[in-house]
Each structure stands twice: as C-alpha cells, then as structure tokens.
Design a protein around this motif. Sequence first.
Motif, PDB file in Angstrom:
ATOM      1  N   LEU A  23       0.829  -1.211   0.000  1.00  0.00           N
ATOM      2  CA  LEU A  23       0.000   0.000   0.000  1.00  0.00           C
ATOM      3  C   LEU A  23       0.860   1.255   0.000  1.00  0.00           C
ATOM      4  CD1 LEU A  23      -3.027  -0.860   2.244  1.00  0.00           C
ATOM      5  CD2 LEU A  23      -2.994  -0.340  -0.175  1.00  0.00           C
ATOM      6  N   THR A  24       2.022   1.170   0.679  1.00  0.00           N
ATOM      7  CA  THR A  24       2.925   2.317   0.666  1.00  0.00           C
ATOM      8  C   THR A  24       3.379   2.610  -0.760  1.00  0.00           C
ATOM      9  OG1 THR A  24       3.743   1.252   2.631  1.00  0.00           O
ATOM     10  CG2 THR A  24       4.785   3.288   2.012  1.00  0.00           C
ATOM     11  N   ILE A  74      -7.177  -4.380  -7.190  1.00  0.00           N
ATOM     12  CA  ILE A  74      -6.594  -5.686  -7.527  1.00  0.00           C
ATOM     13  C   ILE A  74      -6.090  -6.382  -6.272  1.00  0.00           C
ATOM     14  CG2 ILE A  74      -4.606  -6.779  -8.642  1.00  0.00           C
ATOM     15  CD1 ILE A  74      -4.846  -4.831 -10.848  1.00  0.00           C
ATOM     16  N   ILE A  75      -5.401  -5.614  -5.422  1.00  0.00           N
ATOM     17  CA  ILE A  75      -4.835  -6.212  -4.214  1.00  0.00           C
ATOM     18  C   ILE A  75      -5.935  -6.750  -3.318  1.00  0.00           C
ATOM     19  CG2 ILE A  75      -3.628  -5.623  -2.089  1.00  0.00           C
ATOM     20  CD1 ILE A  75      -1.903  -3.787  -3.790  1.00  0.00           C
ATOM     21  N   LYS A  76      -6.992  -5.964  -3.217  1.00  0.00           N
ATOM     22  CA  LYS A  76      -8.082  -6.387  -2.353  1.00  0.00           C
ATOM     23  C   LYS A  76      -8.772  -7.618  -2.921  1.00  0.00           C
ATOM     24  CE  LYS A  76     -11.564  -4.045   0.362  1.00  0.00           C
ATOM     25  NZ  LYS A  76     -12.443  -2.881   0.409  1.00  0.00           N
ATOM     26  N   ARG A  77      -9.026  -7.585  -4.224  1.00  0.00           N
ATOM     27  CA  ARG A  77      -9.773  -8.660  -4.855  1.00  0.00           C
ATOM     28  C   ARG A  77      -9.021  -9.991  -4.777  1.00  0.00           C
ATOM     29  NH1 ARG A  77      -9.860 -11.354  -9.351  1.00  0.00           N
ATOM     30  NH2 ARG A  77     -11.809 -12.025 -10.312  1.00  0.00           N
ATOM     31  N   ASN A  78      -7.701  -9.916  -4.958  1.00  0.00           N
ATOM     32  CA  ASN A  78      -6.946 -11.160  -4.981  1.00  0.00           C
ATOM     33  C   ASN A  78      -6.385 -11.543  -3.621  1.00  0.00           C
ATOM     34  OD1 ASN A  78      -7.015 -11.841  -7.853  1.00  0.00           O
ATOM     35  ND2 ASN A  78      -6.067  -9.840  -8.034  1.00  0.00           N
ATOM     36  N   LYS A  79      -6.752 -10.750  -2.596  1.00  0.00           N
ATOM     37  CA  LYS A  79      -6.293 -11.029  -1.235  1.00  0.00           C
ATOM     38  C   LYS A  79      -4.765 -11.191  -1.188  1.00  0.00           C
ATOM     39  CE  LYS A  79     -10.564 -13.192   0.270  1.00  0.00           C
ATOM     40  NZ  LYS A  79     -11.236 -13.347  -1.056  1.00  0.00           N
ATOM     41  N   ILE A  80      -4.096 -10.242  -1.791  1.00  0.00           N
ATOM     42  CA  ILE A  80      -2.635 -10.288  -1.800  1.00  0.00           C
ATOM     43  C   ILE A  80      -2.131  -9.813  -0.442  1.00  0.00           C
ATOM     44  CG2 ILE A  80      -0.579  -9.356  -2.897  1.00  0.00           C
ATOM     45  CD1 ILE A  80      -2.312  -8.953  -5.383  1.00  0.00           C
ATOM     46  N   THR A  81      -1.147 -10.522   0.114  1.00  0.00           N
ATOM     47  CA  THR A  81      -0.618 -10.105   1.417  1.00  0.00           C
ATOM     48  C   THR A  81       0.051  -8.750   1.286  1.00  0.00           C
ATOM     49  OG1 THR A  81       1.305 -11.408   0.898  1.00  0.00           O
ATOM     50  CG2 THR A  81      -0.282 -12.344   2.436  1.00  0.00           C
ATOM     51  N   ARG A  82       0.093  -8.053   2.419  1.00  0.00           N
ATOM     52  CA  ARG A  82       0.485  -6.656   2.336  1.00  0.00           C
ATOM     53  C   ARG A  82       1.997  -6.438   2.241  1.00  0.00           C
ATOM     54  NH1 ARG A  82      -2.479  -3.640   6.964  1.00  0.00           N
ATOM     55  NH2 ARG A  82      -1.456  -5.240   8.157  1.00  0.00           N
ATOM     56  N   ARG A 191      -6.552 -12.728 -13.483  1.00  0.00           N
ATOM     57  CA  ARG A 191      -6.608 -14.107 -13.976  1.00  0.00           C
ATOM     58  C   ARG A 191      -5.595 -14.974 -13.258  1.00  0.00           C
ATOM     59  NH1 ARG A 191     -10.675 -15.263 -17.905  1.00  0.00           N
ATOM     60  NH2 ARG A 191     -11.304 -13.189 -18.564  1.00  0.00           N
ATOM     61  N   ILE A 192      -4.388 -14.419 -13.110  1.00  0.00           N
ATOM     62  CA  ILE A 192      -3.346 -15.191 -12.431  1.00  0.00           C
ATOM     63  C   ILE A 192      -3.781 -15.480 -11.006  1.00  0.00           C
ATOM     64  CG2 ILE A 192      -0.959 -15.123 -11.617  1.00  0.00           C
ATOM     65  CD1 ILE A 192      -0.305 -13.461 -14.071  1.00  0.00           C
ATOM     66  N   GLY A 193      -4.416 -14.454 -10.393  1.00  0.00           N
ATOM     67  CA  GLY A 193      -4.900 -14.647  -9.028  1.00  0.00           C
ATOM     68  C   GLY A 193      -5.931 -15.757  -8.956  1.00  0.00           C
TER      69      GLY A 193
END
Lengths: 209, 476, 301
Positions: A23-24, A74-82, A191-193
């Motif tokens: 996020l930074t 995108i980050i939220k949708r794919n639940k990517i770690t922070r 898609r990759i997510g």
Amino acid sequence: MVNVLLITFLMTLFYIAIANRILTFIRVLAVQGVLLFFVVLFQLEEINTFNLILILMETIFFKSIAVPLFLAYIIKRNKITREAEPYLPNFVSLIITTSIVVATILLTNAIKDSALDKIFFIVALSSLFTGLYFIITRRKIVTHIMGYLVIENGVFVLSLAVGTEMTHLVNVGIMLDIFVSVLVLGIFVNRIGNTFEEMSVDNLTNLKD
Amino acid sequence: MFTYYIIFAILLAIGSFFNRNILLRKIMLVAFLLLQTGIAVYGFLNLHKTEMEFFTYDSLGIIFLCVLTILSYTTIYHSYIYLQHRKDNTRNQSLYFFALILLIISMTCVYLANHLGVLWVFIEATTLSVAVLIYHERTQLSLEATWKYVFICSIGITFAFVGIIFLSKGLQGSGSSSLILADIPAHLKNANVFWLKLAFIFMLVGFSTKMGLFPMHTIAVDAHTVAPPPISAFISTTLMNVGFISIFRTYSLMAGTSIQPWMNSILLWCGLLSIFVSVVYILKVNHLKRMFAYSSLEHMGLAAIGIATGGIGYFAAIFHMVLHSFVKASVFYQIDQIHRVFHTYILSKTGNYFSKNITGAIVMLILLISITAMPPSGLFVSEFLIFRSMFEAHQIMALLFILVLFTLVMWALGKNILKMLFVPSSHPIETKEPLKIRPIESVSQFVLLAGAIYLGLNPPAQLVNLINESIMLLPK
Amino acid sequence: MLSLLLILIAAAFFSGIIVRTKSIASGRKGPGVFQPIKDVIRLFKKGAVYSETTSIIFRIAPTIYFASVVMAILVIPFDESKGIISFKGDFIFFAYVLALGKFFNIIAAMDTGSSFEGMGASREALFSMFAEPAFFILMGSLALLTGHTSFQEIFYSLHVGSYISYAITTLATFVLIMITMIENSRMPIDDPKTHLELTMVHEVMILDNSGFDLGLILTTGYLKFAMYGALIVNLFIGMVPYQYSIPMFFIIQFIIAVVVGLIESFMARFRMGHNAQYIFALTSVSLLIFFGVLLVLEKFV
C-alpha cells in the motif's frame, strides 16, 4: 521550484526502496503523480484550457487517482498479502537505488550538451533504472506493474527534459496506450490470481526448454 | 480512403465483438478481407500519397501491407477451422475475431505510419490485441506466456519511446522538432552523435521485442508455444515484420550519419547471437512449435545481418522477410493439422504422419525444403544474397560461423521432421480415432509455398522496384 | 564562549522537557523538568563499583566520553561569536572527537566481558558507522555551498535565498535531527525505556557502570542532545542580532525537545533489522543535498 519538486521525486524513489508494504508503494505512486503535475504546471509557458485538461488527465486523474485505485482494487480482490516480499533485503535495495542515482549523476555530468536540462535527465534516468530494478527484485506480480509505472513516470520526466513537441493527437494516443496496457496487465493479474494460489512470479516458470 | 478503411474496419471489429450469429460473422469477415484488399490495392496504386497526415503509402510499407493482406485471408480461414474443431463457445469466438481484426488494423497502421510517435502508438496496440489472442486457450501456460509477452513488450516499447525521445533531442541540435520520418534524415547530419547512439540502442532493444531478436527473443518464443497455430503464424510473420520495419526505418533514419559503422556492428552482433542462440535451442528442443519459433529467431538474425552488411544485403533482408513470411505462415497452418492428428506438439510422441494425413505430410516435406533454404526454395535466393553481401563486406569469419550453424539447423530440423513423417512413434498416444483432415485445408499452404518459390526464382518487376525504392536512401 | 554557556543551560532543561512531553502526551502528571538533573546530582554523590574482570579502560572510558563531548561543544559557534576552538575544517575535528568518545565507550563495554554489552556495542558501532557518511556529506555540501570550512563561517554565510536552498535547509534539518536521534540512541532507532537487554542498544552498553561513572555518562547524553540542537539552531539563525538570536536558540531547542518527546510517545521503534536501512537512507538524502548544492552553484547545468 521545479528543482525542489524533482528532488522530492528522487526521495520518493528511496522511499519505495525501503517501503515494506504494498500500500505504501501505491501511495508513493500517487504522490509521484501529484509531483509530476506541478512540475508540468511550472514548466508550461502558456496555459490554455486544452493543455491544462490534458495534463490534469495525464497526471492527477490517471497517475494519482485511477491507477492507484485500480491497483488497490486488484490487491483487495486477490487477497494479496500486504508485505512487498522482495528477493533482496531493503537495505541492499536502498544501496542499489542510491548507487543508481549517483551513477546517473556522474553519467549526466559527463554529457557535453549545453541545451540539456540536467536535473530532469538525472531524475528520468534514475527512475527508469530504479523501476527496472524493482521489477527484477520483487517477487509479487503486482509490484511488477508498479515498477512499470515508475518507469513510465521516468519516461514522462524525460519527455519534459527534452521538451518534445509531440502533436496532441500522438500525445493522446500514448496516454491511451499506457492506460489500456495497465488495464490489460491488471486483468491478467486477476486471472493469475484466480488460477494460482499465490501471486508470485515463481509460478510463472513452466515455459522452458 | 484510409479514413474510410479505419472507420469501417473498426466498425466491423466492434460488430464482430457483439455479434453471435454465425452467418453474420462470416459475412463480416469477408467484408473485412475485402476492405483490407481494398486498402492494399489502393495503396499500391497511389504510392507516396499521404493520408490523414500521419500515414503514407511508401514502398516499404506497401510491400509488407501486401504480405499482411495475403496472410489475412489464410489466417482468418485457418482460424475458422481451428475454432470449429475446438468447439469454443460463440462468445470466445467473437472475442477472437474482434482481437484478430484489431491486430490486422494496427499492423496496417504500423506499416503505413510516417511519424515515429504514431508508429509507437500502433506497435503498442498490436501488443495489446495479440495478447487476447495468445490467451485464447485459457490454460495456465497460456496465462504465463501472455503475461510475459504483454509485460515485457510493454517495457520494451517504453524503451523504444525513450529512444524516440533521445532522437528528438538529437534533432533539436539542428533546430527541428518534427518526427515525420521523411523529415528526419536531413536534420540529423550535424546532430550530437551521443544522442543518436543512445537513441539507436534504446530503439533497437525496444523494437526487437517485436522482431524477436536476441536479447528479447524469449517472450516471442513462449508466445508461439501457447498461441493458437494461426496466431502463431501471425506472430512469426507479420508481427515480426512490424519489428523489422521499425528497426529498418530507424536504421535508415540514421544511416546517413557518422554512426553507421557502429550501428552495423551492433546489428551484426545482434544477428549472430540470435542465430547462435536459436541453433543451440533447436538442437535440443522437443516441442514442434518452439522448434519453429527458434527457426524464426534464426531467420530474423539473418535479416539483421543482411542490414548490417549493407550493399545487396539491404535488398536481400527485405526480400528474405517477405519470403520467410509466406513459408513460416504455412508451417504454422500445417502445425494446426498435425496437432489435430496427434493431439500434442511434443515431437517424441508424434510419428508416421505420412500414413495419417498424406496431403499434410507432403506439405511438411516441401516445408522442410523451403525453411532450410534448399533450392528451389525462394529463401535460398535471399540467403544466398545475404551471404554474398557478407562476403563483400569482408565478414568471412562471421560467414563461416553462420554456415556451420546453418548446417546444424538443417540437420536438426531434418532429423525431427523426417522422423515425424516416416518413423512410427516410440510412445504414441492412442486416443480416439484421429480426425480425417480434408485435403482442401492444405491448399493454402501449397499456394503460399508455390508463391514463395516463384517469388524467389523469378521476382516480379514491381516487387523488385518497390524494394529498390525503399532502400534508395541508404548508402551503397 | 557564548555557545558553551547556552548549550550548558539548554542541556539542563532538554531531557526534562522530553520527559515532561512524554508524560503529558500519555496523560500522566510526570516528574518535574529538573528531575533528570536531580538524578545526576544524586549519582555524583555516590561512589562507583567496578567488576573484578574489568581493566583500567573501563574506569577511564566514562571520563573520556564526557571529555570528548565537551571538546566537541567547544567548536560549536553561535551567531557571530566563534566557538572557543575554531579553525578551518573544525567540523571534521568535531566528528572525530565524538567518534573517539564513542570508541572508548564501545571498548569499555567489551571490556566487561558481558555478552549483552558486546552485542549493544556492536549495534552502536554499526549505527554510527552508517550515520557518519550522512553527516560528512551534509557538512561537505554546506562547506561547498558557502565556500568555507569552519563551523562558524559556514553557518554565518549560509544565506537562505532561492527555493532550492529552502529545500536544502529543510533536508539538512531532517538529516541533522535524525543524526541526533541516532547519536543519542533515541526513539525510532533505539528505545531508552526498554527493559529487555536483547532489544537495547545504548542502555545495554552502560549496564555495568554505576554511581559517579553513570552520572557522567548521563550528563554526557544531555550535553550531546543540546549540542546537536545547537547545530540545528545554527542552521536557521545565520547572522541575526543577539537580542533575537538568543531567544530563538531557546525556542528552537524547546521545539526540538518537544518534537523528540512526541516522536517517542507516538512512534514505535523500528525493527532492529531495519535500522540499518533507515540510517543509510539518511546518507541517500544527504547525497541529494549535495546534488542540490551543485545545482545552486550551477556547477551542473
């Protein structure tokens, strides 16, 4: 004033190098967009409505609002770690970023061309190479897009440095292209997510001989 | 005319995106092909005419536009067969043809662009539209290849843009800011060499993502592997022509300046390394499409060397690209049939193709002769001309090196293809009874190959004139 | 002479203000402003206890540490008055006198043979090592900008004119404050209030010191704070007449102390493993200052 803005821009590069969270990164990208807006604003000789709208679109709307929001989505949708999870520790990143800046300063100093606005040139080249460096050393696919955006910002500064008079039509075309490519990249990240459990470039090594 | 072309073509693309009716789709595709033919013929008849300010029917552009138009017919035809056999849902088919039409439009625009910025914009457009097509099969591998292709092409294209900026910096020295291709060489005479060198390096790296030259070749190879075969045919021919035309235009812009020998040596090394890398991989590769992708890399390397050595090499390089387009396109159309017969691209699992599809096997045999440039293949003529130019440029060592490598390629391709044609596979995949391939599907390949042979042995005067005209500005 | 007096006075208040800010920020009543001084006086009245394994180094180290800081204070100028010692290149003297004191502090910590103290010493050495280039690049840039090489002349002729020199001053202040925090082992780098030896940096080095020696080390810490504060003040005041500059000195010192207190109240300490990169970031920033100076001097366009 422009110089101050550009030096701040360089500092944002250092900040990305030591930032831990994705996020930074996104925030720094947004800040870079605002900085670029003011740089262009001060560079402009005559302000007419069309130019102003174009610049606003290109920097504030596109670089500071649309893309960061899209990346955050995108980050939220794919639940990517922070965490950013670089391959190299941040300390090494910082040293390498610093040496990139120093190297570009030395390189630029060697150029004998009085017509060149050197600080623009330094900032542009540094962010070009720093962006490449981020792409090489980050494991997450989203951070690759961010590296690409840093490169794009560098190219933006470079085109200011040279003061290229591209026809407006071409300018709009370039803007549209970059926007669409970010969009397409984002769609593929989604898609990759969906396809892989973890969004890491380590998944993308099946194609080889 | 060009305005109408753009408007109607985009309308057709949008139409085929929303259309779900099969008959209507066929009509629209035929309409598009007629439109494409129309623009090619119109351009041929109106050489040097500028339209919409940014597009000129110049000779180099027209050559590749004609190649593209011919290959559009075959590619759309084979795409249709390919999609029918995959039994894709109609939505995916619409998306496929939408992207295909956009790809053809943007390639047309690249060929005809007379402004560096416009050239850049449409090259990026080709990347984006071809991405949809590469991802058509929706597998993990195609996802990986598409991601790499889009991402690295975008970065490469950004580098090319940096190159363009450096070039305009060089131009500023002589008080010009126009990026119209025809205006540039006159102003570069006394430009700062440093900027020109930087510009050339960046533009070469950027455009070689499209042409698939050495440092950036991997993404094109990966894209070949997963794309539908008709699209592989496009990636390997017309898209590589896009890269070639951009590099060639860049080269001819700066050919009049003092950095020409330097550019030559860069291109020569680029070409040599491309050929070397391609040969190393061809010798060990076990995937039919990757094998031919590396073969494309080898031919691109040869074309780059053709430019680098100059003289007759310029002519030969363009000629080589044209002939290679015809031959390599038919290779990939044929590969689609092979895949339908064997259900795999893995070479060790194929075999005895002659007994399964005799027409296709004959095509493959002719292809082997053509692609390895054995006479009477047209490529033999162009390769021979390139070798001659190398000889005249006193690059004997490089020439010998390439000849040795080419012998290896010939051996490797011959071994793999002949084995596939005649020897029964040691571990065959016995699935359901293979489909009968209709011989009529091979007609396009026969036509293209015959065309390549004819063009090579007896090039029509119009083609020779066009090529000579496009290299007129280059130093002898 | 004036600067020595001012710094001594400021040192008396500085730590008290920090403690007070922290207690107010956390809603406590807290000790009075003079409490740290009272603590030191109490310690001075006591004798010291020495471990049997230590050598003479351990005994002299606190004194040398104290002396080094006092020496360093002597070169700091204030407004028009020079420091008691002032010569060309005195900022190098300043840095290395401080380094000498730190060196003795470190070897004294090693001398005790305690594993914790060795660890603390190595951390402190590492952090100072990374902070040093930042300080030198900063001072070097200022020297280049003004064309002088002694503290007094540099600060005296530091004109704040164009936008770019505002930027440089802002950055320089930032770098100096961060260096202050590092050298005094304060919050974002080191937490003076921690109770776990494993996470300590500076505190763990003085575990074995007691009584008079401990008082000496604490006093040195206060002096050091005021000394760096004085440097920052010098960056701003230039050549204002005394009747304005002396109140400004105290106001700026007060602000710095409050800022330090607030930072310590509201920020968590950096992770130990990340400290090195934050400190090195200072070097990067001071490189930018250097670059900005080159721009101002037009050596570069």
